[in-house]
Design an enzyme around this catalytic site. Structure first.
Site, PDB file in Angstrom:
ATOM      1  N   GLY A 165     -34.830 -64.398  78.135  1.00 13.29           N
ATOM      2  CA  GLY A 165     -34.669 -64.108  76.716  1.00 13.29           C
ATOM      3  C   GLY A 165     -35.980 -63.771  76.048  1.00 13.29           C
ATOM      4  N   ILE A 166     -35.892 -63.159  74.876  1.00 14.13           N
ATOM      5  CA  ILE A 166     -37.075 -62.840  74.070  1.00 14.13           C
ATOM      6  C   ILE A 166     -37.135 -63.827  72.906  1.00 14.13           C
ATOM      7  CG2 ILE A 166     -38.180 -61.145  72.567  1.00 14.13           C
ATOM      8  CD1 ILE A 166     -37.070 -58.950  74.303  1.00 14.13           C
ATOM      9  N   TYR A 167     -38.210 -64.573  72.832  1.00 16.41           N
ATOM     10  CA  TYR A 167     -38.417 -65.566  71.782  1.00 16.41           C
ATOM     11  C   TYR A 167     -39.847 -65.445  71.278  1.00 16.41           C
ATOM     12  CZ  TYR A 167     -34.488 -67.341  74.468  1.00 16.41           C
ATOM     13  OH  TYR A 167     -33.308 -67.436  75.143  1.00 16.41           O
ATOM     14  N   ARG A 168     -40.023 -65.623  69.991  1.00 13.03           N
ATOM     15  CA  ARG A 168     -41.373 -65.495  69.450  1.00 13.03           C
ATOM     16  C   ARG A 168     -42.228 -66.676  69.901  1.00 13.03           C
ATOM     17  NH1 ARG A 168     -40.186 -66.950  63.071  1.00 13.03           N
ATOM     18  NH2 ARG A 168     -41.316 -68.924  63.040  1.00 13.03           N
TER      19      ARG A 168
ATOM     20  N   GLU B 230     -40.402 -61.828  59.954  1.00 12.35           N
ATOM     21  CA  GLU B 230     -39.256 -61.765  60.858  1.00 12.35           C
ATOM     22  C   GLU B 230     -38.405 -60.507  60.678  1.00 12.35           C
ATOM     23  OE1 GLU B 230     -37.610 -62.720  63.301  1.00 12.35           O
ATOM     24  OE2 GLU B 230     -38.545 -64.565  64.007  1.00 12.35           O
TER      25      GLU B 230
ATOM     26  N   GLU C  31     -28.975 -62.137  83.287  1.00 13.38           N
ATOM     27  CA  GLU C  31     -29.585 -60.947  82.678  1.00 13.38           C
ATOM     28  C   GLU C  31     -30.076 -59.973  83.739  1.00 13.38           C
ATOM     29  OE1 GLU C  31     -29.564 -64.053  79.542  1.00 13.38           O
ATOM     30  OE2 GLU C  31     -30.186 -64.051  81.648  1.00 13.38           O
TER      31      GLU C  31
END
Length: 478
Positions: free
Chosen positions: A162-165, A273, A224
Site C-alpha cells: 500500500g501507499i501511505y504517507r 493532503e 496486489e
C-alpha cells in the site's frame, strides 16, 4: 506491456512526448513542488518531469507527475496515450478478470547494488523536500509499503502492498499514518496485540503498475502483486528483501527495511493532503529503519498532493472506480459502471439498470459496505444505465430531471468516514448522502417520465467520422 522499472517507463514517456527533462540546477524548495503543481495544472495531457540536478546534492535525480495525466495513466497500462478515462475503466475491468496472475521471483535486483547501515540519514541519501509550505517536514509520499499479517504470515494474499504517507522525523526514523481501515492498520493491530514490532519494507521509485495497484481497495486476502500481473498482462516480478524477507518490487530504485515500533507514537504532520487541506498533526506510529538498499544513481519519485486535480487523483481514480464496481457487480450484475474518481471516492457515481422500485438506493447502500465505500464514499449518486457516469454533463442532467429532493435524497448520519475529510465534525464520523437520479421503476410509478429521447440513427458512425477529420483526415468520403 510490462515495464521492468521506473526508468523504462520514463523512457516510454519521453518517446511519446510525455516527459520534460530539466537539466538546469533547481532548488529543492520551492522549485520541485512548484513544478509539480504547474504540471498538474495542465490537466489530462500533463507531462511527467525529470530533474537531473538538485542544489545541495552531488547526484540527485527526481521524477514528479509520473502518473499525473490521463495520457500517462493510459501508458502505464500499456494503452495508447489517447485512451479516454471511460475506456481505461473498461480495459481495467477486462484485465481484472484475469486476476490472479502468479508472481515470478528474482534472486537478484538492481537495488542491491548499494546499502547503508542502521539509522541512515535519509536527508543525505535522498533529495527530500516539502511539498507544501506548512508541511511538518519532508515526506516519502509515493513509496509502496509492504507488510505481512502477523497471525498468518505465510498467506501471500494477506501480504499488503500500500501507499501511505511517511514523514522523515529523525535519523533513521519515519512517522507513518496507517488508517485503521487499511490493511497495514490491521497488521499493526495484530502485531501490537502480540507485543511485537511490525516488519515493513518500503520501495521507492517503482515501475508504474504497482503504484496504481498499491492505491486500490482490494479485499484483504487479495494480492496486489497478483493484481499487478493481471493489469500488465504478464507475471509481476518480486525479490525478497534481505533483512525482513518481505517481497518487494524487483525494479525498485530504493528499498528501506525497518520495523513499526509496537505501542509507540510520536507527533506526525501537518501535511497538505488529497483534500486540498492541511491535515494537522497527530500522534502516529513510528518506523525505525534497519537498512537501506539503493541502485547506482537512484531516481527519487515524488507525488505532489494539493488542490484537486493533482497526480494522486489520476493515480487512484480508475483503480478505485474499478474495485468498487467489481465488488458491486459480483452480487448485482445490473451495475454498469462506477465513477469514484473525485477526491479518492468521497463522491461516487453508480450507473445501474433498475429491476424494481428503490433499486438505485439499494445499490448505493451496498456500495457503502464495500471496503472502500465503508471508509471513503460520502456522496453517492445513482443514475440509470443509459447515463455515462464519466460524463458529468449527463450526470448533472439526470440529477436535474430525475431526482426529487423530497423522495430521492437519503441522509445517513453517524457513518464511518474518511478521517482526513475536513467537513467532518468528528474525524472519521460523517453524514452520508444518497442522490437517486434514476427513473422510477414499478411499483414506484411517480413522476412523468414518458418516452425518452435517443440519438438519431447512424450518430455513432458520424461521431467516428468527425473524430477522424479532427485528427487531420479531412477526406470527404471516409
Amino acid at each position: 506491456m510490462a515495464y521492468a522499472d521506473l526508468r523504462a517507463f520514463l523512457d516510454a514517456l519521453a518517446d511519446a512526448g510525455q516527459l520534460i527533462r530539466i537539466s538546469d540546477e533547481v532548488l529543492p524548495e520551492p522549485d520541485l513542488a512548484a513544478a509539480a503543481r504547474a504540471a498538474a495544472n495542465f490537466g489530462g495531457t500533463a507531462p511527467a518531469i525529470l530533474f537531473d540536478r538538485v542544489h545541495g546534492y552531488e547526484k540527485a535525480c527526481v521524477a514528479v507527475n509520473v502518473h499525473g495525466s490521463w495520457r500517462n495513466h493510459a501508458m502505464a497500462l500499456g494503452l495508447s496515450p489517447d485512451t479516454s478515462p471511460a475506456e481505461q475503466f473498461r480495459e481495467f475491468n477486462k484485465r481484472w478478470e484475469r486476476f490472479p496472475v502468479r508472481v515470478e521471483r528474482a534472486k537478484k535486483a538492481p537495488f542491491l547494488e548499494n546499502s547503508t547501515g542502521p539509522a541512515p540519514d535519509l536527508h543525505r541519501l535522498l533529495p527530500l523536500f516539502r511539498l507544501n509550505s506548512f508541511d511538518g517536514g519532508c515526506y516519502l509520499d509515493k513509496a509502496v509499503v509492504v507488510s505481512r499479517d502477523p497471525d498468518d504470515p505465510n498467506h501471500f494474499g494477506k501480504q499488503n502492498v500500500g501507499i501511505y504517507r511517511m514523514q522523515v522525523t529523525g535519523k533513521g526514523r519515519l512517522g507513518l499514518q496507517p488508517a485503521s481501515s487499511h490493511d497495514i492498520g490491521k497488521h499493526l493491530r495484530a502485531a501490537e496485540a502480540r507485543g511485537e514490532d511490525l516488519q515493513v519494507a518500503i520501495a521507492v521509485g517503482n515501475e508504474p503498475v504497482i503504484s496504481i495497484v498499491a492505491g486500490m481497495p482490494l479485499d484483504y486476502d487479495q494480492s496486489e502483486y497478483e493484481m499487478a500481473g493481471a493489469l500488465q498482462e504478464a507475471p509481476y516480478t518480486v525479490t525478497s528483501a534481505p533483512v525482513t524477507g518481505l517481497d518487494v518490487p524487483t525494479g525498485a530504485e530504493v528499498v528501506i527495511e525497518g520495523r513499526v515500533l509496537a505501542r509507540h507514537r510520536e507527533l506526525e504532520g501537518p501535511f497538505g493532503e488529497v483534500t486540498g487541506q492541511y491535515s494537522g498533526g497527530r500522534l502516529q506510529p513510528v518506523i525505525e529503519i534497519d537498512q537501506v538498499w539503493y541502485r547506482n544513481d537512484p531516481i527519487f519519485e515524488h507525488l505532489y498532493l494539493g488542490r484537486p486535480w493533482t497526480e494522486v487523483d489520476y493515480l487512484v481514480g480508475v483503480s478505485t472506480s474499478v474495485a468498487v464496481f467489481q465488488q458491486l457487480a459480483a452480487s448485482f450484475p445490473e451495475v454498469e459502471a462506477v465513477n469514484a474518481m473525485y477526491t479518492h471516492g468521497l463522491v461516487a457515481i453508480i450507473s445501474t439498470r433498475c429491476r424494481y422500485g428503490g433499486f438505485g438506493k439499494a445499490m448505493a447502500l451496498r456500495a457503502l459496505t464495500t471496503p472502500h465505500g465503508l471508509a471513503y464514499c460520502k456522496v453517492l449518486v445513482v443514475v440509470d444505465a443509459s447515463v455515462d457516469p464519466f460524463d458529468l454533463t449527463q450526470v448533472m442532467s439526470a440529477i436535474s430531471t430525475r431526482c426529487d429532493p423530497a423522495r430521492d435524497v437519503t441522509l445517513l448520519p453517524g457513518m464511518p468516514g474518511f478521517i482526513l475529510d475536513p467537513s467532518s465534525e468528528n474525524p472519521g464520523i460523517t453524514t452520508k448522502i444518497i442522490l437517486d437520479a434514476t427513473i422510477p421503476t414499478a411499483p414506484d410509478n411517480r413522476g412523468r417520465f414518458g418516452q425518452q429521447l435517443t440519438d438519431p440513427p447512424t450518430t455513432d458512425i458520424w461521431e467516428a467520422r468527425l473524430h477522424r477529420m479532427m485528427r487531420g483526415d479531412s477526406r470527404v468520403n471516409t
